[in-house]
Scaffold this motif. Structure first.
Motif, mmCIF file in Angstrom:
data_model
loop_
_atom_site.group_PDB
_atom_site.id
_atom_site.type_symbol
_atom_site.label_atom_id
_atom_site.label_comp_id
_atom_site.label_asym_id
_atom_site.label_seq_id
_atom_site.Cartn_x
_atom_site.Cartn_y
_atom_site.Cartn_z
ATOM 1 N N GLY A 41 0.743 -1.446 0.060
ATOM 2 C CA GLY A 41 -0.086 0.073 0.093
ATOM 3 C C GLY A 41 0.813 1.166 -0.074
ATOM 4 N N HIS A 42 2.182 1.029 -0.310
ATOM 5 C CA HIS A 42 2.930 2.233 -0.002
ATOM 6 C C HIS A 42 3.593 2.866 -1.317
ATOM 7 C CE1 HIS A 42 3.036 0.792 4.263
ATOM 8 N NE2 HIS A 42 3.367 1.722 4.513
ATOM 9 N N GLY A 43 3.166 2.089 -2.389
ATOM 10 C CA GLY A 43 3.748 2.571 -3.667
ATOM 11 C C GLY A 43 4.971 1.612 -4.137
ATOM 12 N N ILE A 44 4.735 0.746 -5.038
ATOM 13 C CA ILE A 44 5.668 -0.455 -5.205
ATOM 14 C C ILE A 44 7.067 0.527 -5.757
ATOM 15 C CG2 ILE A 44 5.070 -0.813 -7.693
ATOM 16 C CD1 ILE A 44 5.510 -3.717 -7.061
ATOM 17 N N GLU A 45 6.747 1.235 -6.582
ATOM 18 C CA GLU A 45 8.168 1.866 -7.398
ATOM 19 C C GLU A 45 8.696 2.568 -6.340
ATOM 20 O OE1 GLU A 45 9.418 5.191 -10.790
ATOM 21 O OE2 GLU A 45 7.443 4.617 -10.471
ATOM 22 N N ARG A 46 8.082 3.580 -5.319
ATOM 23 C CA ARG A 46 8.567 4.148 -4.329
ATOM 24 C C ARG A 46 9.353 3.270 -3.270
ATOM 25 N NH1 ARG A 46 4.114 6.209 -2.528
ATOM 26 N NH2 ARG A 46 4.206 8.219 -3.641
ATOM 27 N N VAL A 47 8.605 2.210 -3.169
ATOM 28 C CA VAL A 47 9.369 1.107 -1.856
ATOM 29 C C VAL A 47 10.530 0.410 -2.682
ATOM 30 C CG1 VAL A 47 8.893 -0.968 -0.865
ATOM 31 C CG2 VAL A 47 7.469 0.751 -0.580
ATOM 32 N N ALA A 48 10.609 0.367 -3.789
ATOM 33 C CA ALA A 48 11.682 -0.257 -4.443
ATOM 34 C C ALA A 48 12.753 0.505 -4.706
ATOM 35 C CB ALA A 48 11.170 -0.652 -5.982
ATOM 36 N N ALA A 56 16.979 -8.982 -3.617
ATOM 37 C CA ALA A 56 16.030 -9.511 -4.718
ATOM 38 C C ALA A 56 14.738 -8.735 -4.312
ATOM 39 C CB ALA A 56 15.981 -10.758 -4.952
ATOM 40 N N PHE A 57 13.742 -9.085 -5.059
ATOM 41 C CA PHE A 57 12.253 -8.472 -4.699
ATOM 42 C C PHE A 57 11.271 -9.596 -5.024
ATOM 43 C CE2 PHE A 57 13.629 -3.972 -6.456
ATOM 44 C CZ PHE A 57 14.101 -3.431 -5.174
ATOM 45 N N LEU A 67 5.976 -3.681 -14.058
ATOM 46 C CA LEU A 67 6.074 -2.462 -13.554
ATOM 47 C C LEU A 67 7.476 -1.840 -13.036
ATOM 48 C CD1 LEU A 67 4.959 0.173 -12.937
ATOM 49 C CD2 LEU A 67 4.040 -0.674 -10.739
ATOM 50 N N LEU A 68 8.238 -2.903 -12.435
ATOM 51 C CA LEU A 68 9.517 -2.639 -11.928
ATOM 52 C C LEU A 68 10.348 -2.830 -12.986
ATOM 53 C CD1 LEU A 68 9.546 -4.886 -8.782
ATOM 54 C CD2 LEU A 68 9.277 -2.575 -9.002
ATOM 55 N N ARG A 69 10.460 -3.477 -13.849
ATOM 56 C CA ARG A 69 11.334 -3.755 -15.200
ATOM 57 C C ARG A 69 11.199 -2.298 -16.023
ATOM 58 N NH1 ARG A 69 14.302 -6.690 -12.763
ATOM 59 N NH2 ARG A 69 14.474 -9.144 -13.242
ATOM 60 N N CYS A 348 -2.624 -1.799 3.243
ATOM 61 C CA CYS A 348 -2.861 -2.179 1.677
ATOM 62 C C CYS A 348 -4.204 -1.376 1.345
ATOM 63 C CB CYS A 348 -3.096 -3.439 1.595
ATOM 64 S SG CYS A 348 -1.611 -4.352 1.797
ATOM 65 N N GLY A 349 -4.968 -1.116 2.254
ATOM 66 C CA GLY A 349 -6.374 -0.472 1.928
ATOM 67 C C GLY A 349 -6.739 0.900 1.801
ATOM 68 N N ILE A 350 -5.444 1.640 2.010
ATOM 69 C CA ILE A 350 -5.610 3.011 1.807
ATOM 70 C C ILE A 350 -5.989 3.413 0.293
ATOM 71 C CG2 ILE A 350 -4.342 5.519 1.701
ATOM 72 C CD1 ILE A 350 -4.993 4.187 4.457
ATOM 73 N N THR A 351 -6.978 4.179 0.141
ATOM 74 C CA THR A 351 -7.354 4.376 -1.379
ATOM 75 C C THR A 351 -6.938 5.498 -1.949
ATOM 76 O OG1 THR A 351 -9.406 5.978 -0.408
ATOM 77 C CG2 THR A 351 -9.860 3.661 -0.431
ATOM 78 N N LYS A 352 -7.078 5.601 -3.445
ATOM 79 C CA LYS A 352 -6.468 6.435 -4.119
ATOM 80 C C LYS A 352 -6.800 8.127 -3.863
ATOM 81 C CE LYS A 352 -6.000 3.205 -7.921
ATOM 82 N NZ LYS A 352 -6.370 3.147 -9.491
ATOM 83 N N ARG A 353 -7.929 8.173 -3.173
ATOM 84 C CA ARG A 353 -8.094 9.548 -3.034
ATOM 85 C C ARG A 353 -7.309 10.170 -1.776
ATOM 86 N NH1 ARG A 353 -14.061 10.594 -0.298
ATOM 87 N NH2 ARG A 353 -13.752 9.631 1.800
ATOM 88 N N VAL A 354 -6.376 9.461 -1.284
ATOM 89 C CA VAL A 354 -5.747 10.030 -0.043
ATOM 90 C C VAL A 354 -4.297 10.186 -0.645
ATOM 91 C CG1 VAL A 354 -4.501 9.258 2.141
ATOM 92 C CG2 VAL A 354 -6.821 8.420 1.884
ATOM 93 N N PRO A 355 -3.893 11.498 -0.803
ATOM 94 C CA PRO A 355 -2.372 11.744 -1.322
ATOM 95 C C PRO A 355 -1.378 11.073 -0.720
ATOM 96 C CG PRO A 355 -3.807 13.670 -0.920
ATOM 97 C CD PRO A 355 -4.442 12.716 -0.188
ATOM 98 N N MET A 356 -0.428 10.518 -0.951
ATOM 99 C CA MET A 356 0.753 10.057 -0.471
ATOM 100 C C MET A 356 1.955 10.962 -0.516
ATOM 101 S SD MET A 356 0.590 5.937 -0.649
ATOM 102 C CE MET A 356 -0.818 5.163 0.178
ATOM 103 N N ILE A 357 2.250 11.663 0.559
ATOM 104 C CA ILE A 357 3.168 12.631 0.599
ATOM 105 C C ILE A 357 4.715 11.986 1.250
ATOM 106 C CG2 ILE A 357 3.819 15.001 1.508
ATOM 107 C CD1 ILE A 357 0.912 15.282 1.742
#
Length: 360
Positions: A41-48, A56-57, A67-69, A348-357
């Motif tokens: 729920g934190h953003g896969i690209e950001r987390v990677a 490894a992931f 998406l990662l590739r 994992c359940g935070i919805t898209k309308r919540v901005p992630m900063i």
């Protein structure tokens, strides 16, 4: 422009620090960082990016791996559920992905295909969870078929704990039985092995083997007995007070009148609800931090709002004051316990309308 006050602040340094903690706990093991479900729920690209120091992931599907590739990540990427269809094999080869193989139909897909390059396969053995995996007695045959195939495979062996995060004597006995089963059925092989999840890394050092697979602990969450403060919370979910009301004793708050004031009460309304991912089933009494002070949720959670009892605060809050739903000073796991679920689901359940900063 972000007008609605509900926001999730993500501490990037916490991700890096949590990975370092795992590496310190398992210094002789490689680390496969589990970043499936959009990085919990934190953003896969950001987390990677923040966990780039992992070896490894681990992801749940080719979609996540692709998406990662596409974003340029060259790490080993393991598909934790393996192939969903034989048609995925060319995509796996083209993108140099590792595969879990947990069943005969997946094994047959690989053996019946003409594969021009080596594939790394992680043979999953069922040590008692009874979800995915070959029976221990099947393992020698599976290994033999892979080794005798015209295709070339780099073999690993793995399993998965079911109860390593449980403290009861029966759960600890069962976890030890899983370790013993895994040890017994893999003893004849020299392949790299992997068993430990987050709880296994902390509570069962003998399960580390060559690879560990941390998940929830990388995000600073997870109810792990004896390791309650094992990591830094990455996500802090905040909003603001948008209304304050004084109600007399005997009046009710929210849908269905599920909470009634037993005294004259000051009620704060906070702009957060199940439309944002806050659990609708959170009961009255679930804690919320207002300006760093704990207050109880009262009444039902609405789609866009919750209500809290401000009556006992020495200094009464004002409109616009900060409300923390979970984060560094209020664990998501505590909110999950009140709500009858687990921190994984809430993150994992935070919805898209919540901005992630992102914050450092």
């Amino acid at each position: 422009m972000m007008y609605r006050p509900a926001k999730a602040y993500l501490c990037l340094s916490a991700l890096k620090n949590n990975l370092k903690s795992v590496q310190a706990m398992a210094p002789d093991s490689k680390v496969l960082a589990v970043i499936k479900a959009n990085g919990y729920g934190h953003g896969i690209e950001r987390v990677a990016h923040q966990l780039s120091g992992a070896d490894a992931f681990g992801v749940a599907s080719i979609d996540e791996a692709m998406l990662l590739r596409q974003k340029g990540f060259l790490h080993r990427i393991l598909l934790l559920e393996g192939l969903f269809s034989e048609a995925e094999i060319p995509v796996v080869i083209q993108n140099r992905l590792d595969l879990v193989v947990h069943s005969q139909h997946q094994l047959n897909w690989l053996l019946n295909s003409k594969i021009s390059s080596q594939i790394s396969v992680w043979v999953k053995v069922d040590t008692g969870m009874h979800r995915l995996g070959f029976e221990p007695k099947e393992l020698p045959s599976v290994i033999s078929r892979l080794q005798n195939s015209a295709n070339e495979f780099c073999i690993h062996i793995m399993s998965h704990f079911s109860s390593a995060d449980e403290k009861s004597a029966s759960a600890e006995l069962f976890t030890q039985q899983q370790i013993d089963t895994f040890e017994d059925c893999t003893a004849a092989f020299t392949f790299n092995r992997s068993l430990a999840n987050s709880a296994g890394i902390m509570r069962y050092p003998l399960s580390h083997y060559e690879w560990v697979r941390p998940g929830i602990t990388l995000y600073g969450a997870g109810d792990i007995p004896g390791f309650e403060n094992h990591g830094e919370a990455v996500m802090q979910l905040e909003s603001e007070i948008i209304s304050i009301k004084n109600i007399p004793a005997g009046e009710s708050v929210g849908y269905a009148n599920t909470w009634t004031a037993q005294r004259p009460s000051t009620i704060g309304v906070i702009a957060i609800g199940y439309g944002d991912g806050y659990p609708r089933h959170a009961p009255s009494g679930t804690p919320v931090l207002i300006n760093g002070q704990r207050v109880p949720l009262v009444g039902r959670v609405s789609m866009d709002m919750i209500t809290v009892d401000l009556t006992d605060l020495a200094v009464q809050p004002q409109i616009g004051d900060c409300a923390v739903l979970w984060g560094k000073e209020l664990s998501v796991d505590e909110i999950a316990r009140f709500s009858g679920t687990i921190g994984y689901e809430l993150l994992c359940g935070i919805t898209k309308r919540v901005p992630m900063i992102e914050v450092q």
